[in-house]
Structure formats: C-alpha cells, structure tokens
Design a protein around this motif. Structure first.
Motif, PDB file in Angstrom:
ATOM      1  N   ALA A 280       0.845  -1.203  -0.153  1.00  0.00           N
ATOM      2  CA  ALA A 280       0.117   0.108  -0.079  1.00  0.00           C
ATOM      3  C   ALA A 280       0.828   1.262  -0.023  1.00  0.00           C
ATOM      4  O   ALA A 280       2.012   0.908  -0.279  1.00  0.00           O
ATOM      5  CB  ALA A 280      -0.951  -0.005   1.210  1.00  0.00           C
ATOM      6  N   SER A 281       0.313   2.198   0.340  1.00  0.00           N
ATOM      7  CA  SER A 281       1.025   3.712   0.049  1.00  0.00           C
ATOM      8  C   SER A 281       2.103   3.959   1.304  1.00  0.00           C
ATOM      9  O   SER A 281       3.098   4.260   0.937  1.00  0.00           O
ATOM     10  CB  SER A 281       0.026   4.952   0.257  1.00  0.00           C
ATOM     11  OG  SER A 281      -0.916   4.550   1.325  1.00  0.00           O
ATOM     12  N   VAL A 282       1.794   3.481   2.350  1.00  0.00           N
ATOM     13  CA  VAL A 282       2.837   3.741   3.465  1.00  0.00           C
ATOM     14  C   VAL A 282       3.505   2.381   4.022  1.00  0.00           C
ATOM     15  O   VAL A 282       4.287   2.344   4.876  1.00  0.00           O
ATOM     16  CB  VAL A 282       2.299   4.391   4.820  1.00  0.00           C
ATOM     17  CG1 VAL A 282       1.646   5.832   4.259  1.00  0.00           C
ATOM     18  CG2 VAL A 282       1.033   3.605   5.269  1.00  0.00           C
ATOM     19  N   ALA A 283       3.007   1.215   3.839  1.00  0.00           N
ATOM     20  CA  ALA A 283       3.450  -0.043   4.178  1.00  0.00           C
ATOM     21  C   ALA A 283       3.293  -1.459   3.344  1.00  0.00           C
ATOM     22  O   ALA A 283       2.533  -1.117   2.258  1.00  0.00           O
ATOM     23  CB  ALA A 283       2.686  -0.502   5.807  1.00  0.00           C
ATOM     24  N   ILE A 305       9.043   6.557   4.845  1.00  0.00           N
ATOM     25  CA  ILE A 305       8.050   7.030   5.323  1.00  0.00           C
ATOM     26  C   ILE A 305       8.304   7.815   6.614  1.00  0.00           C
ATOM     27  O   ILE A 305       7.829   9.151   6.710  1.00  0.00           O
ATOM     28  CB  ILE A 305       6.662   6.097   5.570  1.00  0.00           C
ATOM     29  CG1 ILE A 305       6.357   5.562   4.235  1.00  0.00           C
ATOM     30  CG2 ILE A 305       5.635   6.842   6.447  1.00  0.00           C
ATOM     31  CD1 ILE A 305       5.832   6.377   3.162  1.00  0.00           C
ATOM     32  N   GLN A 306       9.118   7.195   7.493  1.00  0.00           N
ATOM     33  CA  GLN A 306       9.258   7.981   8.751  1.00  0.00           C
ATOM     34  C   GLN A 306       9.883   9.406   8.729  1.00  0.00           C
ATOM     35  O   GLN A 306       9.654  10.280   9.308  1.00  0.00           O
ATOM     36  CB  GLN A 306      10.099   7.156   9.725  1.00  0.00           C
ATOM     37  CG  GLN A 306      10.550   7.770  10.945  1.00  0.00           C
ATOM     38  CD  GLN A 306      11.489   6.669  11.628  1.00  0.00           C
ATOM     39  OE1 GLN A 306      12.420   6.135  11.347  1.00  0.00           O
ATOM     40  NE2 GLN A 306      10.964   6.383  13.052  1.00  0.00           N
ATOM     41  N   ASP A 347       1.642   5.345  12.782  1.00  0.00           N
ATOM     42  CA  ASP A 347       2.225   4.732  13.927  1.00  0.00           C
ATOM     43  C   ASP A 347       1.441   3.268  14.232  1.00  0.00           C
ATOM     44  O   ASP A 347       0.199   3.211  14.604  1.00  0.00           O
ATOM     45  CB  ASP A 347       1.855   5.926  15.079  1.00  0.00           C
ATOM     46  CG  ASP A 347       2.390   5.386  16.367  1.00  0.00           C
ATOM     47  OD1 ASP A 347       2.744   4.128  16.656  1.00  0.00           O
ATOM     48  OD2 ASP A 347       2.140   6.171  17.433  1.00  0.00           O
ATOM     49  N   PHE A 348       2.050   2.321  14.179  1.00  0.00           N
ATOM     50  CA  PHE A 348       1.506   0.955  14.264  1.00  0.00           C
ATOM     51  C   PHE A 348       1.261   0.703  15.480  1.00  0.00           C
ATOM     52  O   PHE A 348       0.486  -0.419  15.917  1.00  0.00           O
ATOM     53  CB  PHE A 348       2.309  -0.015  13.727  1.00  0.00           C
ATOM     54  CG  PHE A 348       2.472   0.320  12.035  1.00  0.00           C
ATOM     55  CD1 PHE A 348       1.703   0.988  11.244  1.00  0.00           C
ATOM     56  CD2 PHE A 348       3.562  -0.706  11.222  1.00  0.00           C
ATOM     57  CE1 PHE A 348       1.746   1.275  10.066  1.00  0.00           C
ATOM     58  CE2 PHE A 348       3.538  -0.490   9.642  1.00  0.00           C
ATOM     59  CZ  PHE A 348       2.702   0.404   9.120  1.00  0.00           C
ATOM     60  N   SER A 382       5.838  -6.797  17.742  1.00  0.00           N
ATOM     61  CA  SER A 382       5.321  -5.447  17.043  1.00  0.00           C
ATOM     62  C   SER A 382       6.289  -4.360  17.537  1.00  0.00           C
ATOM     63  O   SER A 382       6.629  -4.478  18.802  1.00  0.00           O
ATOM     64  CB  SER A 382       3.778  -5.126  17.374  1.00  0.00           C
ATOM     65  OG  SER A 382       3.065  -6.396  16.578  1.00  0.00           O
ATOM     66  N   SER A 383       6.159  -3.230  16.715  1.00  0.00           N
ATOM     67  CA  SER A 383       6.843  -1.940  17.201  1.00  0.00           C
ATOM     68  C   SER A 383       5.958  -0.874  16.738  1.00  0.00           C
ATOM     69  O   SER A 383       4.863  -0.771  15.811  1.00  0.00           O
ATOM     70  CB  SER A 383       8.311  -1.931  16.704  1.00  0.00           C
ATOM     71  OG  SER A 383       8.219  -2.014  15.232  1.00  0.00           O
ATOM     72  N   LYS A 384       6.848   0.400  16.578  1.00  0.00           N
ATOM     73  CA  LYS A 384       6.149   1.480  15.891  1.00  0.00           C
ATOM     74  C   LYS A 384       6.003   1.476  14.458  1.00  0.00           C
ATOM     75  O   LYS A 384       5.079   1.801  13.846  1.00  0.00           O
ATOM     76  CB  LYS A 384       6.897   2.695  16.201  1.00  0.00           C
ATOM     77  CG  LYS A 384       6.238   4.034  16.136  1.00  0.00           C
ATOM     78  CD  LYS A 384       6.916   5.114  16.647  1.00  0.00           C
ATOM     79  CE  LYS A 384       6.325   6.615  16.482  1.00  0.00           C
ATOM     80  NZ  LYS A 384       5.185   6.747  17.423  1.00  0.00           N
TER      81      LYS A 384
END
Length: 720
Positions: A280-283, A305-306, A347-348, A382-384
């Motif tokens: 997708a666009s960011v991930a 992205i970051q 922010d995941f 999981s993380s940010k």
C-alpha cells in the motif's frame, strides 16, 4: 548646372554622409546649407546656387531627409540614414580638391582600455556556484534524506502553477485554455502525476481525495480512480533494515525464522516470505510461519515514510494555507485535524491499540460478535513501524463471484482458519522452501481446495447478508460506540464462510479512526433520525449548532441522496438567473455559486465538527460498497435504524425521557415501513430488468440535483 545638381543627387545616393541633430536648426538653415554645398562645387556661381537650393531641397532622395511631424505646415527635416563617401578625394573648405590622407598619430584620441566584463563574470560565477550547490543538495537529499526536499519542491511548483492557472483562466472564456473543462483536465493530470511520483503519504492523501472525488469535476474523478492501484513495494534490503532498526536484532532472531532451506526442511526454524503479499502507500505485508507454527501477517512500514511524513504534511499545510488565502475558500482550519489523523496512521502501535479496542466493542455487542472478526495482534512481535497479527484467509469484498459461487469445501466446514476450521487439511503437510531470489518468493500455501477441483467455486454466501453485516458494523461504530473506522474500502474487508454456512466479515487496517464525544455522538444520531422522519426544525437546529448555514445541502450529502424535506432555499438561490446564458457561462456561474455554497456550508468554521469530514468518508465508502454489490440492502434504513436505536438505548436519562425515546423509536419504525416499500419496489424493477437497484436510482436523483449546483457527480469510485 544640371550636371552639377545631378552630381549632388548621385553623391547622396552613393553615400554622401549628411547628419543634422537639431531639427529646429535644420528647419531654419536647410536651404542655406544646401546653397553652401552647391556653391562649393567648381564652376557654380552664387546666384545659380541660391536658385537650385530653393528649388531642389525637396527633390533630394527620400532616404536623405524625412519629415518628423505629422503637421503638414512643419518644415522640420531629419536626415535618417548615414552614408559613406566612396571617393578618393574630398572637397576643401575653399572649394579645391585635396587628396584623402590618413590622420597623424598625434591627432588621434587616447586609446580606451580593453573591456573586462566584470559584471558578466560575476553573474557567471554566481550561476556556477548555484548550480554546484543545487547538484550537491539534490545528491544529499536523494541519497541520505529520502528526497524530502525534492518532493516538497515538486509540491510547491505544482501548487504555484495550478494556482496561477486557475487565477488566470477560471472564467467563462479562459484566455489560455479552450474551456474550463480543458483547464480542469490539465491540472488533474498534473496533480495525479505529482501524487504518483512522490508516492508514500501523497498516495494516501490522493486516496482520501478520491473517496470524495464525486464532488470534483469529472476530469479529476477519472484521474483519481488510479489512486487505488497497488503501490510499488520496497526491496527486501529496505524491509530488513526497518526491522533491525526497530528491534535491534536480525530478522531471523526477531521472528525465529530462517532463510536456509535445510533448516526449514528439518523443521528447526520458521519461514518468512521476503516478497510482499500486498503493498500500500505507507506499508507492505509479508507472510510468515513462526517457529511454533502460527501463521502471521507482518505489516512493515516503508523505510522512507518515517523521514518523509513530517515534510509531506508540512508542505500540505503550506499549500492549503496559500489556497485558502488566494481563493477565499474556508479550507485551512480543517487541515490540522486531517494531518493529525494521517500522522497517527503511520504509528503502528496506535493501530494495534485501535484494533484491540474495536475487538472489545464487538465482543460486547451480541448483535455483531458472531458475525465480525478482528485479527489478533501479537505485541511481542510489534513496534512503531512493524505490526504482527494473525494471518487471515478470506475473499476480498470486490470478488463477487468468489463470495457467491457454490461452496465445495465440505459439509459443516468453514473457510480456512474460520471459527475453528484449520488452515490446512490434516492430510497436507506443506513445507515451503525459501527461493534464491528474495524478490520473487512464493512460499505461502494457496489453500484453494474449497473452490473444488475445477477452481470455479466460492464461499456460497449471499450478498445481502454480507452487506447487512457491513452496514450494521459501521452504524454501530457511529451511533453506539463513537469509535469509527474511516477507511473501510474493499481492500480492507475480507469475507469468510463459517462452519454454519453464514458469512463472517473480517475488518483490517485499523490505523485511521476517529473518537466521537458522547454529546456529539447522540447529536449525530438525532440528526440521522430527523432526516428519516423529515423533522426540519431539529435538522436546522443541529446544523446551526455545527456552524452550517445550508442544512438542506448537508442533509443531502449525509444521506447520499437528495433530501426532499427541506425548503430548498439554498438550491433555489444557487440555481436562479442562469437561463439564457451560453453553456460555458452557465458552467462558470454554477461553479462560482457552488464555491459560494461551500462557504455557506462552512459559515462558522470554528463550530464545524472536524469528525464530520471522516464520518462523511465512511458513509461514502459504505454507499459505494453497497452500490458495487448491486444494492442488496436498504442502507439508509439500516443506518437510520441504528441511529434511532442508539437514542432509545442511551444512558443517563430520566424515566420520562426514556419513555419518550422509545416512543419516538416506535414512530420511526412505522415511518421506515414506507422506506421498505420503496426499497422492495426498486428490487422488483431490478429483477424484472427495469432498474438497477435502489442505490443506482438514488444516485440518478443525486446527480440531477447536483447539476443544479454545478457539480457533475460520479459515484463509480471502485469501478475497475
């Protein structure tokens, strides 16, 4: 004498140089000067010279003298051409011929110093230094900073060009465009190119615009349909780098996987697919089987992205502020809330919290807990920028054949992984082996046995059942919980078959949510119920409290169909005085009045609830989903019923308010019976081949109403 005069004329034609700078002096002395020139010739007496000068002044060649005034009485002449003397001799002052001699060196002026071109050299050096600095900045920006300056520069250049283009050409007869349609087309192409080239969060913004593109010119609608295509995925090298930066360990250590085929075959380690299953666009999402056998979906944010997101949102704010000032459209006051939501979407950890919160709401609601599933999140993995959740096998909402075709998966069995059904049959023992090329790796088992040996089967569930669950879910989010998923497009919804044969909806991508305060939630529910029963006083009261000066327009935008219970004053005001004008003038007038209507809709920006932006987005997507599936349910009735039920079930009310609430709900149910009659009449016409469904009929009415406002609606967002 004639021969002497001819000599003067021929000398003038062949290059005699005569130059007079003062026009008035020339006018007074031209005859005398000519007389002197003629008298200097040998053999000419003074009387003949005076006679010839008075008669022949105007017979000189046209190139020699020209009048300088339009006044015919004026006798001013100026010699406009300079001629060279082609002769080996010249006339002396006393009338004698003398040979032409070169001047002596002592009589010549001092030589001028050579030109050094200091100014030119200075600007040349500046140009060189600027070019070298630009190349250096570009290299550092693209090499180490993920092109943040380059992307922002593109944005400002496009914003400036588009603003100037509309400022100059947005009129009935554009000076630099064939028509307003051409103006829209070229700017839509430029904007689409900008979003696609910049990628990342720009694609997310483009998708957000695309969901509201029904109110944009058709040229923008066609371009924004491309925003839903899969974005290009990052290489495995970038993916590995993100995981190692967030966890401080290698990928193999974080997930207990191995990319050595020997370890995988022996069952010592898990396995991870290095090619993304979706981007997708960011991930992008990767499939993996952990060491303990769990299958997971690993959502990994794209590395750039970051660093880009802050710059992208800053550029978005600057352009919005400029456009707000330049075009006098109330836009910028809404931007901070939008950018805040988009920032949270990257922010995941926030997404994981939203997912768990929604799962708790659904588990506590008996009307939904057996029909909706939220994937479980594994926080330890999981993380940010990395989120690991359970892997879901399902059918995308846009696959109508995959949903409705007959089921071949066996009696009392569901989709792989659904409600106790194992992912793989007991007889199969998949053992994927990593491929040499990490960018073309396919390790996940296909699991299509439920489609039958010919591969032509499906889930065998009904579309009305699927759409009923979806409308119930998002209505409950709005009116019961006040916690709304704002990105329910078909790519974020999977459908599974339960062992009982009923359908189950799986909701993905929980990054974009809004929280509604209890007061606003009940206000919004009351607004919806008032729309159903044509309570215009309540609609006007609520709209006024939200700073909206055009309640009939807002009511139509909320229902996604024309609201016929209002007084129509806004529409009448926008549509008057247009008869008798040509098409281009009408189009321009309509769009100018639509702009005026938007300003009226946002009359008091400070009171306008920002949540309405994303609630409208949710309603728009659900309406598009229902239309795409053939309008299997009465979406407006279901949504209105949940709104009325929420008001009836609201807490902290006195006993008389409680009784009144349930009485109003009963009246609402009676009114909704008429809505059901309209819905089933539309279904009968659809079955008979005389119609296309209720949503399509409502769309036709909405398009007709929108044309009165200068808007060419196109709701086919998901087509293609």
């Amino acid at each position: 004498m004639v021969r002497a005069l001819d000599r003067i004329r021929k000398s003038a034609m062949n290059g005699v140089t005569i130059s007079f700078l003062n026009e008035r002096l020339l006018a007074a002395t031209s005859s005398q000067l000519l007389n002197t020139m003629i008298l200097g010739l040998p053999g000419v007496c003074s009387r003949c010279a005076r006679q010839w000068s008075s008669q022949s002044l105007h017979s000189l060649p046209a190139k020699l003298v020209t009048p300088t005034s339009r006044n015919p009485r004026a006798s001013n002449f100026v010699f406009t051409q300079t001629y060279k003397i082609h002769s080996s001799s010249r006339l002396s002052q006393h009338g004698r011929f003398e040979p032409l001699r070169p001047p002596s060196p002592s009589s010549l002026p001092k030589p001028r110093p050579p030109r050094t071109y200091h100014r030119s050299r200075k600007w040349l050096r500046r140009l060189l230094y600027t070019s070298l600095a630009s190349v250096a900045i570009w290299y550092l920006d693209t090499r180490y900073y993920d092109s943040v300056l380059t992307r922002s520069g593109r944005t400002f250049i496009f914003g400036t060009i588009a603003a100037l283009d509309y400022k100059i050409n947005f009129r009935a007869h554009p000076p630099l465009a064939k028509s307003i349609k051409d103006l829209h087309a070229r700017n839509a192409q430029m904007l689409c190119d900008l979003l696609s080239t910049n990628g990342g969060l720009y694609l997310k913004i483009g998708q957000a615009i695309a969901m509201q593109s029904a109110v944009l010119p058709p040229e923008f609608q066609k371009m924004f349909a491309k925003m839903f295509d899969d974005a290009p995925q990052n290489s495995w090298k970038d993916v590995r780098r993100v995981i190692e930066e967030d966890f401080g360990k290698r990928v193999e250590e974080v997930f207990g996987v191995s990319f050595d085929p020997a370890d995988v075959q022996e069952g010592k380690k898990g396995v991870m697919e290095r090619t993304a299953k979706a981007s997708a666009s960011v991930a992008q999402v990767h499939w993996a089987r952990l060491e303990d056998g769990r299958e997971v979906a690993i959502k990994i944010q794209k590395r750039e992205i970051q660093r880009q997101v802050g710059w992208d949102l800053w550029a978005f704010k600057i352009v919005a502020r400029i456009y707000t000032y330049w075009f006098d459209i109330p836009m910028y006051s809404l931007v901070p809330y939008i950018t805040e939501r988009l920032m949270l979407e990257t922010d995941f950890q926030n997404e994981a919290q939203n997912s768990e919160k929604m799962a708790k709401y659904i588990a506590a609601e008996p009307r939904l807990r057996d029909r909706v599933h939220i994937p479980r999140v594994y926080h330890e993995l999981s993380s940010k920028r990395v989120m690991t959740a359970e892997w879901i096998e399902g059918v995308r909402l846009w696959d109508k054949d995959g949903i409705t075709k007959p089921w071949h998966g066996g009696w009392r069995r569901g989709s792989p992984g659904c409600r106790g059904t194992p992912l793989d049959p007991p007889s199969s023992k998949p053992s994927p082996t990593p491929a040499p090329d990490p960018n073309h790796e396919r390790l996940k088992p296909s699991r299509t046995q439920w489609k039958g040996s010919q591969g032509d089967g499906g889930l065998g569930v009904s579309l009305p059942q699927v759409m009923q669950i979806m409308t119930d879910l998002f209505s409950a989010q709005m009116f019961l919980w006040g916690f709304v998923h704002c990105d329910p497009h078909p790519g974020n919804i999977l459908i599974r078959r339960q062992p009982s044969g009923k359908s189950e909806l799986v909701l993905l991508d929980h990054g974009l949510y809004i929280d509604m305060s209890p007061t606003f939630r009940l206000q919004y529910a009351r607004f919806w119920r008032s729309l159903m029963i044509f309570d215009n006083d309540a609609i006007s009261e609520i709209a006024k409290s939200w700073g909206i000066a055009a309640p009939d327009i807002f009511a139509s935008a909320t229902l996604m169909r024309p609201y016929e219970g209002g007084d129509g004053s806004t529409a009448a005001g926008l549509g008057k005085e247009l008869k008798g004008k040509e098409a281009q003038e009408r189009a321009y007038e309509m769009q100018m009045r639509m702009r005026s209507g938007i300003k009226k809709l946002l009359a008091e920006e400070e009171n306008f609830p920002r949540e309405l932006l994303f609630l409208g987005r949710n309603l728009r997507i659900v309406q598009g989903n229902n239309q795409f599936l053939g309008s299997p349910v009465n979406r407006i009735k279901i949504t209105g019923t949940w709104a009325s039920r929420a008001l009836a079930e609201s807490r902290k009310r006195s006993w008389n308010q409680e009784i009144k609430g349930w009485w109003d709900h009963a009246k609402f149910k009676v009114v909704m019976f008429g809505s059901d009659l309209i819905f089933w009449w539309a279904k009968l016409k659809q079955w008979a081949g005389q119609g296309m469904g209720m949503e399509d009929e409502l769309e036709g009415k909405m398009k007709s109403m929108a044309k009165d406002f200068g808007v060419d609606l196109n709701h086919g967002v998901f087509e293609g």
